[in-house]
Motif scaffolding. Sequence first.
Motif, short mmCIF file in Angstrom:
data_model
loop_
_atom_site.label_atom_id
_atom_site.label_comp_id
_atom_site.label_asym_id
_atom_site.label_seq_id
_atom_site.Cartn_x
_atom_site.Cartn_y
_atom_site.Cartn_z
N ASP A 107 -40.66 -0.97 -13.19
CA ASP A 107 -39.37 -1.26 -12.56
C ASP A 107 -38.33 -1.84 -13.50
OD1 ASP A 107 -40.35 -0.57 -9.91
OD2 ASP A 107 -41.49 -2.45 -10.01
N TYR A 108 -38.73 -2.36 -14.66
CA TYR A 108 -37.78 -3.04 -15.53
C TYR A 108 -37.97 -2.63 -16.99
CZ TYR A 108 -41.81 -6.11 -16.41
OH TYR A 108 -43.04 -6.59 -16.73
N PHE A 155 -34.56 -9.53 -17.79
CA PHE A 155 -34.92 -8.12 -17.92
C PHE A 155 -33.80 -7.29 -17.31
CE2 PHE A 155 -36.91 -9.78 -14.06
CZ PHE A 155 -36.49 -8.90 -13.08
N LYS A 156 -33.85 -6.00 -17.57
CA LYS A 156 -32.89 -5.06 -17.00
C LYS A 156 -33.59 -4.26 -15.92
CE LYS A 156 -30.23 -4.72 -21.22
NZ LYS A 156 -29.84 -3.85 -22.34
N ILE A 157 -32.85 -4.05 -14.83
CA ILE A 157 -33.40 -3.29 -13.70
C ILE A 157 -32.32 -2.34 -13.22
CG2 ILE A 157 -32.70 -4.97 -11.94
CD1 ILE A 157 -35.48 -4.47 -10.60
N TYR A 213 -27.59 -0.31 -15.11
CA TYR A 213 -28.58 -1.39 -15.06
C TYR A 213 -27.91 -2.73 -14.82
CZ TYR A 213 -32.23 1.69 -16.76
OH TYR A 213 -33.13 2.69 -16.87
#
Length: 186
Positions: free
Chosen positions: A33-34, A116-118, A158
């Motif tokens: 997911d990330y 984090f990036k999602i 993102y």
Amino acid sequence: ATFYFDIYIGKYRIKLYRKDYEENLLKDITEKDYKDLTFKKNSWQDLYTHINLNYIDPINYKKNSIYATNDAIRNMVKQDKIQEINFLCIQDKQLAINVMSREYKKYCMPFAELTFKISSDSEISVFDTFNFSNKKLNINKMVCRIIEISADETDGGYYEIKAIEDIYSLTDYTLKINNEVEISQI
């Protein structure tokens, strides 16, 4: 509490910081997911060994205080690091103990911080809680709370998420208040 604009409903919202969830019902966020994860666990040297909570009884305007000490950290770092906290309008000692339990976890326990990036398709908001997992770090369903969301200017599509391990999910501690009241959560 936090005050933020909810992009999904188009209104401003206030969200209180409390345990308002069932851990088994939280959204799971795993490696799929990330991306671009940064993970940091607070070190023992960053923690406090002694917490003083001062409060004013609103009925007789008398100053009261309770304290809690984390002897494990004190023995490890060989020094005292003291945090003074002042609260107004705590009506009784039991409420002060409840507040101290939360503050103790916040200042005396090594919780995790992560970014984090999602995908921007994810429906998430500030202060949402989720179960975080990462096989490489050997983390399985650590309850985290989102503290900041920002658009990633360099990587369209993102969000950049900043989150912390939720203090309400921390267990395995014994809290001694004024060397008399003991709260154990294991």
